[in-house]
Design a protein around this motif. Structure first.
Motif, mmCIF file in Angstrom:
data_model
loop_
_atom_site.group_PDB
_atom_site.id
_atom_site.type_symbol
_atom_site.label_atom_id
_atom_site.label_comp_id
_atom_site.label_asym_id
_atom_site.label_seq_id
_atom_site.Cartn_x
_atom_site.Cartn_y
_atom_site.Cartn_z
ATOM 1 N N CYS A 108 37.354 36.280 29.920
ATOM 2 C CA CYS A 108 37.594 36.921 31.470
ATOM 3 C C CYS A 108 37.294 35.883 32.309
ATOM 4 O O CYS A 108 37.906 36.162 33.686
ATOM 5 C CB CYS A 108 36.921 38.232 31.325
ATOM 6 S SG CYS A 108 37.200 39.538 30.693
ATOM 7 N N ILE A 109 36.524 34.961 32.284
ATOM 8 C CA ILE A 109 36.276 33.980 33.250
ATOM 9 C C ILE A 109 37.765 33.069 33.802
ATOM 10 O O ILE A 109 37.729 33.033 35.047
ATOM 11 C CB ILE A 109 35.220 32.723 32.896
ATOM 12 C CG1 ILE A 109 34.192 33.695 32.472
ATOM 13 C CG2 ILE A 109 35.223 31.746 33.687
ATOM 14 C CD1 ILE A 109 32.848 32.751 32.137
ATOM 15 N N LEU A 113 39.089 33.538 37.626
ATOM 16 C CA LEU A 113 39.288 32.372 38.373
ATOM 17 C C LEU A 113 40.729 32.657 39.160
ATOM 18 O O LEU A 113 40.941 32.298 40.452
ATOM 19 C CB LEU A 113 39.315 31.069 37.598
ATOM 20 C CG LEU A 113 38.034 30.390 37.277
ATOM 21 C CD1 LEU A 113 38.256 29.571 36.285
ATOM 22 C CD2 LEU A 113 37.401 29.863 38.429
ATOM 23 N N GLU A 114 41.472 33.304 38.333
ATOM 24 C CA GLU A 114 42.724 33.657 38.980
ATOM 25 C C GLU A 114 42.682 34.674 40.244
ATOM 26 O O GLU A 114 43.306 34.294 41.370
ATOM 27 C CB GLU A 114 43.707 34.257 38.092
ATOM 28 C CG GLU A 114 44.491 33.403 37.403
ATOM 29 C CD GLU A 114 44.848 33.975 36.034
ATOM 30 O OE1 GLU A 114 45.472 34.997 36.006
ATOM 31 O OE2 GLU A 114 45.347 33.044 34.995
ATOM 32 N N LYS A 115 41.729 35.390 40.201
ATOM 33 C CA LYS A 115 41.501 36.414 41.230
ATOM 34 C C LYS A 115 40.934 35.715 42.373
ATOM 35 O O LYS A 115 41.215 35.892 43.715
ATOM 36 C CB LYS A 115 40.577 37.456 40.719
ATOM 37 C CG LYS A 115 41.172 38.577 39.801
ATOM 38 C CD LYS A 115 42.431 39.253 40.203
ATOM 39 C CE LYS A 115 42.723 39.993 39.000
ATOM 40 N NZ LYS A 115 44.048 40.783 39.246
ATOM 41 N N VAL A 126 34.543 44.688 34.344
ATOM 42 C CA VAL A 126 34.222 46.064 34.204
ATOM 43 C C VAL A 126 34.739 46.318 32.665
ATOM 44 O O VAL A 126 35.844 46.009 32.209
ATOM 45 C CB VAL A 126 35.344 46.818 35.258
ATOM 46 C CG1 VAL A 126 35.262 48.377 34.739
ATOM 47 C CG2 VAL A 126 34.974 46.693 36.699
ATOM 48 N N ARG A 127 33.908 46.977 32.096
ATOM 49 C CA ARG A 127 34.219 47.621 30.528
ATOM 50 C C ARG A 127 35.394 48.704 30.574
ATOM 51 O O ARG A 127 35.236 49.278 31.321
ATOM 52 C CB ARG A 127 32.806 48.136 30.090
ATOM 53 C CG ARG A 127 31.667 47.231 30.178
ATOM 54 C CD ARG A 127 30.553 47.941 29.583
ATOM 55 N NE ARG A 127 30.693 48.264 28.151
ATOM 56 C CZ ARG A 127 29.551 49.032 27.336
ATOM 57 N NH1 ARG A 127 28.424 48.930 27.846
ATOM 58 N NH2 ARG A 127 29.808 49.173 26.407
ATOM 59 N N TYR A 198 39.196 43.594 33.816
ATOM 60 C CA TYR A 198 38.855 44.539 32.503
ATOM 61 C C TYR A 198 38.504 43.955 31.277
ATOM 62 O O TYR A 198 39.114 43.044 30.900
ATOM 63 C CB TYR A 198 39.829 45.886 32.598
ATOM 64 C CG TYR A 198 39.640 46.710 33.681
ATOM 65 C CD1 TYR A 198 39.075 47.628 33.801
ATOM 66 C CD2 TYR A 198 40.449 46.325 34.964
ATOM 67 C CE1 TYR A 198 38.749 48.599 35.071
ATOM 68 C CE2 TYR A 198 40.522 47.056 36.045
ATOM 69 C CZ TYR A 198 39.460 48.313 36.194
ATOM 70 O OH TYR A 198 39.294 49.028 37.176
ATOM 71 N N TYR A 199 37.682 44.384 30.382
ATOM 72 C CA TYR A 199 37.266 43.845 29.123
ATOM 73 C C TYR A 199 36.742 44.687 28.149
ATOM 74 O O TYR A 199 36.069 45.831 28.338
ATOM 75 C CB TYR A 199 36.608 42.457 29.227
ATOM 76 C CG TYR A 199 35.027 42.696 29.574
ATOM 77 C CD1 TYR A 199 34.909 42.932 31.041
ATOM 78 C CD2 TYR A 199 34.018 42.967 28.625
ATOM 79 C CE1 TYR A 199 33.485 43.294 31.272
ATOM 80 C CE2 TYR A 199 32.678 43.263 28.974
ATOM 81 C CZ TYR A 199 32.619 43.411 30.427
ATOM 82 O OH TYR A 199 31.254 43.674 30.953
#
Ligand code: UDP
Ligand code: MG
Length: 314
Positions: A108-109, A113-115, A126-127, A198-199
């Motif tokens: 998710c990292i 980074l894109e965000k 966020v789960r 989300y992940y």
């Protein structure tokens, strides 16, 4: 290109560390190769007073590979203090905090980074669901988030401490001098533009949880009492309510006394005394809890103490 610091708090994580080291190294090397982050980026382990071979493993890794660094705390300060130590003690442009057991998906990292590129200062992991949790943890967590919302505490639903923050956000965080740390409720108070990623959270693959029930309850209570005074208000209102009931009861007693003469009611007296003693004790307890918070805050004891650092300089 921005220097990224990946902060991993570690407390007795010898079982999972070798796997974590390989996974995170691969991830950061790819990010550097694809020029998404600066080559000076670091993987920073914060050793939170581990009693097993955690420090030994980290030290060896740091000496072998410049990508890694370590902040070694003088004793166990807890997860929140360890995260804060990582962000405060290492110079970087971007910080991401993630548990050392990699239950939160490190992939998710890239999305985080894109965000940040889109102009966000904070990106919350966020789960998607809580299917990997036990029934007990899932139910208590859902009830807890609902309770926090009811009490007016602004918190991101199903977000723990997996988040990315810019240097600006971390600098702003330093303006919150609280001793009773509950980062997931402090960070939203910073403001700035934010996003969520989300992940799916996986099960812990080695070692045991370092958050047994008493620690979890302490953290949960911190979340309520550090950010909401509604429990105190509840005490005041219940006081008024009880006074109101007593007044009605008094009218009834006076009426009975004048109309029929006094009736000796042992059962009702004992019941009333028991109930109100309970309410009074709970009320005193809640007030005491807040007083204890003030007691801890005024002493301004350090949230963490650094014993040594390895490879944090550049
Ligand atoms: N941790 C820490 N200090 C503590 C307790 C935990 O640094 O006193 C770290 C731990 O090593 C892990 C993270 O905090 O990297 C989360 O702990 P854990 O995975 O045991 O919590 P859970 O996922 O079970 O809630
Ligand atoms: Mg975990």
């Amino acid at each position: 290109m921005q220097k990224l610091a990946i902060i991993l708090p570690c407390y007795n994580e010898e079982d999972i560390l070798p796997k974590t080291i390989t996974t995170i190294k691969k991830l950061l090397t790819n990010l550097i190769k694809s020029k998404k982050v600066s080559p000076s980026s670091k993987i920073c382990f914060v050793n939170d007073g581990s009693k097993d071979k955690t420090l030994e493993i980290i030290r060896k890794t740091c000496l072998q590979d410049k990508l890694f660094c370590c902040i070694n705390l003088s004793r166990n300060f807890g997860h929140q203090g360890a995260i804060l130590a990582g962000m405060n003690e290492l110079a970087a442009d971007l910080y991401v905090t993630i548990d050392a057991d990699l239950q939160d998906n490190p992939e998710c990292i890239c999305e985080m980074l894109e965000k940040i590129d889109e102009g966000c200062d904070i990106v919350y992991g966020v789960r998607k669901s809580r299917t990997t949790d036990s029934w007990f943890k899932r139910t208590t967590a859902t009830c807890y988030y609902r309770l926090l919302k009811l009490l007016g505490v602004n918190i991101v639903y199903n977000h723990a401490d997996f988040r990315m923050m810019t240097k600006r956000a971390v600098e702003t965080l330093k303006q919150f001098p609280e001793r009773n740390l509950f980062l997931r409720a402090i960070v939203p108070l910073i403001g700035f533009k934010y996003a969520k990623v989300y992940y799916d959270r996986t099960k812990r693959q080695a070692g045991e949880t370092k958050y047994p029930l008493p620690k979890m309850v302490a953290l949960a209570w911190n979340g309520i009492s550090n950010f909401s005074i509604i429990p105190l208000r509840f005490v005041t209102f219940s006081g008024f309510f009880v006074c109101f009931l007593s007044f009605i009861f008094l009218c009834y007693v006076v009426y009975n006394w004048s109309a029929k003469g006094t009736i000796v009611g042992w059962a009702s007296t004992v019941t009333i005394i028991t109930i109100f003693s309970g309410i009074q004790l709970i009320s005193l307890g809640i007030i005491g809890e807040y007083l204890a918070k003030v007691f801890i805050e005024v002493k301004k004891r350090p949230l963490y103490i650094v014993e040594s650092k390895i490879g944090c300089e550049n």
